[in-house]
Motif scaffolding. Structure first.
Motif, PDB file in Angstrom:
ATOM      1  N   UNK A   1       0.812  -1.224   0.000  1.00 11.64           N
ATOM      2  CA  UNK A   1       0.000   0.000   0.000  1.00 11.64           C
ATOM      3  C   UNK A   1       0.845   1.274   0.000  1.00 11.64           C
ATOM      4  N   UNK A   2       2.171   1.122   0.069  1.00 11.37           N
ATOM      5  CA  UNK A   2       3.032   2.305   0.084  1.00 11.37           C
ATOM      6  C   UNK A   2       3.603   2.624   1.443  1.00 11.37           C
ATOM      7  N   UNK A   3       3.120   1.936   2.494  1.00 11.85           N
ATOM      8  CA  UNK A   3       3.670   2.139   3.827  1.00 11.85           C
ATOM      9  C   UNK A   3       5.078   1.550   3.872  1.00 11.85           C
ATOM     10  N   UNK A   4       6.005   2.313   4.428  1.00 10.05           N
ATOM     11  CA  UNK A   4       7.415   1.912   4.435  1.00 10.05           C
ATOM     12  C   UNK A   4       7.915   1.809   5.874  1.00 10.05           C
ATOM     13  N   UNK A   5       8.646   0.733   6.158  1.00  7.77           N
ATOM     14  CA  UNK A   5       9.295   0.561   7.454  1.00  7.77           C
ATOM     15  C   UNK A   5      10.794   0.751   7.253  1.00  7.77           C
ATOM     16  N   UNK A   6      11.372   1.695   8.008  1.00  9.32           N
ATOM     17  CA  UNK A   6      12.793   2.007   7.908  1.00  9.32           C
ATOM     18  C   UNK A   6      13.464   1.586   9.212  1.00  9.32           C
ATOM     19  N   UNK A   7      14.540   0.826   9.093  1.00 15.43           N
ATOM     20  CA  UNK A   7      15.229   0.349  10.285  1.00 15.43           C
ATOM     21  C   UNK A   7      16.126   1.435  10.856  1.00 15.43           C
ATOM     22  N   UNK A   8      16.101   1.567  12.185  1.00 14.64           N
ATOM     23  CA  UNK A   8      16.956   2.529  12.867  1.00 14.64           C
ATOM     24  C   UNK A   8      17.406   1.936  14.193  1.00 14.64           C
ATOM     25  N   UNK A   9      18.348   2.592  14.842  1.00 21.60           N
ATOM     26  CA  UNK A   9      18.807   2.131  16.150  1.00 21.60           C
ATOM     27  C   UNK A   9      17.756   2.364  17.232  1.00 21.60           C
ATOM     28  N   UNK A  10      16.680   3.090  16.878  1.00 14.17           N
ATOM     29  CA  UNK A  10      15.578   3.355  17.802  1.00 14.17           C
ATOM     30  C   UNK A  10      14.439   2.358  17.616  1.00 14.17           C
ATOM     31  N   UNK A  11      14.558   1.483  16.617  1.00 13.09           N
ATOM     32  CA  UNK A  11      13.507   0.558  16.248  1.00 13.09           C
ATOM     33  C   UNK A  11      13.084   0.821  14.813  1.00 13.09           C
ATOM     34  N   UNK A  12      12.082   0.084  14.351  1.00 11.14           N
ATOM     35  CA  UNK A  12      11.593   0.281  12.984  1.00 11.14           C
ATOM     36  C   UNK A  12      10.657   1.484  12.936  1.00 11.14           C
ATOM     37  N   UNK A  13      10.925   2.376  12.011  1.00 17.86           N
ATOM     38  CA  UNK A  13      10.149   3.614  11.876  1.00 17.86           C
ATOM     39  C   UNK A  13       9.219   3.495  10.676  1.00 17.86           C
ATOM     40  N   UNK A  14       7.940   3.750  10.903  1.00 21.30           N
ATOM     41  CA  UNK A  14       6.956   3.692   9.829  1.00 21.30           C
ATOM     42  C   UNK A  14       6.727   5.081   9.252  1.00 21.30           C
ATOM     43  N   UNK A  15       6.572   5.144   7.942  1.00 25.02           N
ATOM     44  CA  UNK A  15       6.227   6.408   7.290  1.00 25.02           C
ATOM     45  C   UNK A  15       5.481   6.093   5.998  1.00 25.02           C
ATOM     46  N   UNK A  16       4.747   7.081   5.528  1.00 25.30           N
ATOM     47  CA  UNK A  16       3.957   6.889   4.317  1.00 25.30           C
ATOM     48  C   UNK A  16       2.474   6.933   4.606  1.00 25.30           C
ATOM     49  N   UNK A  17       1.648   6.546   3.634  1.00 24.29           N
ATOM     50  CA  UNK A  17       0.187   6.602   3.806  1.00 24.29           C
ATOM     51  C   UNK A  17      -0.306   5.549   4.790  1.00 24.29           C
ATOM     52  N   UNK A  18      -1.249   5.970   5.641  1.00 22.54           N
ATOM     53  CA  UNK A  18      -1.834   5.079   6.638  1.00 22.54           C
ATOM     54  C   UNK A  18      -3.322   4.987   6.375  1.00 22.54           C
ATOM     55  N   UNK A  19      -3.839   3.758   6.246  1.00 20.75           N
ATOM     56  CA  UNK A  19      -5.263   3.556   5.981  1.00 20.75           C
ATOM     57  C   UNK A  19      -5.871   2.714   7.102  1.00 20.75           C
TER      58      UNK A  19
END
Length: 235
Positions: free
Chosen positions: A148-166
């Protein structure tokens, strides 16, 4: 938005810590901390610099003097990352709470990820903005994309979600927007401020002397006040 919840610590006083929400924005040149967080942790001022900031949609830059402080950011891997931030009164309005766990449940390829933002607290207040100067100190570069376009980006703080949310129960008109344009102070801004100050100084010094006649050129004054009579100049 790329948000995360974490604990920040005063590097000079390990007993002083605070849980905050932060926004990662590599469109910002520098990183920022709110005055509230600075006062809560009693952080020492390392330096003071003049920054020229511009708001979204505005061509005007407002130079302001900002304190520079240092904090430890607690990461998921148990390592503290030192970062320097400029103290500002306000970063953005409180963010609308997002049901991120439900977002993960709807995408099989995102299930099981340890999210950086748990939204355990109702408050959406943002106390830190991590700009491009420290963005890659936290983001590893690993990315998982959903259909759907939602992206999970890995970081030292945990996985960060960004993009459209439905999410059905999430109102479609509720939108979080944080846009930050940061410009480094340069000589042009300083010179303009100096020129304006000098102009005000000379105008003050000329009070009682300055008149509209001073705007008339020397040639015009000569032509208006001097005339030739019988081969001689007369005033």
């Amino acid at each position: 938005l790329q948000t995360a919840s974490t604990v920040i610590i005063n590097p000079h006083d390990n007993g002083a810590s605070m849980k905050i929400r932060l926004v990662l924005d590599n469109g910002s040149q520098r990183s920022y901390l709110t005055q509230l967080a600075r006062d809560t942790l009693r952080l020492q001022t390392l330096d003071r610099q003049c920054l020229a900031t511009a708001c979204f949609g505005s061509k005007r830059t407002d130079p302001q003097s900002c304190e520079l402080v240092r904090v430890n950011v607690q990461t998921k891997i148990g390592v503290r990352t030192d970062i320097d931030l400029f103290v500002v009164p306000h970063i953005c309005e409180p963010l609308i709470k997002k049901p991120l766990n439900k977002c993960v449940e709807l995408h099989q390829n995102l299930s099981g990820l340890e999210l950086a933002d748990d939204w355990a607290e109702e408050s959406g207040r943002v106390d830190m903005l991590i700009g491009s100067d420290f963005y890659w100190a936290f983001v590893t570069g690993d990315v998982i994309r959903s259909e759907t376009g939602l992206v999970a980006v890995k970081s030292t703080l945990g996985w960060i979600l960004s993009g459209p949310v439905e999410i059905k129960e999430h109102h479609k008109d509720s939108v979080n927007l944080v846009t930050t344009h940061i410009l480094r102070t340069h000589d042009g801004v300083t010179n303009k401020m100096l020129n304006a100050t000098l102009k005000s100084f000379w105008e003050l010094e000329a009070m009682g002397i300055q008149s509209e006649d001073m705007e008339v050129s020397v040639a015009d004054q000569f032509a208006n006040s001097i005339k030739m009579e019988n081969g001689r100049y007369e005033v």
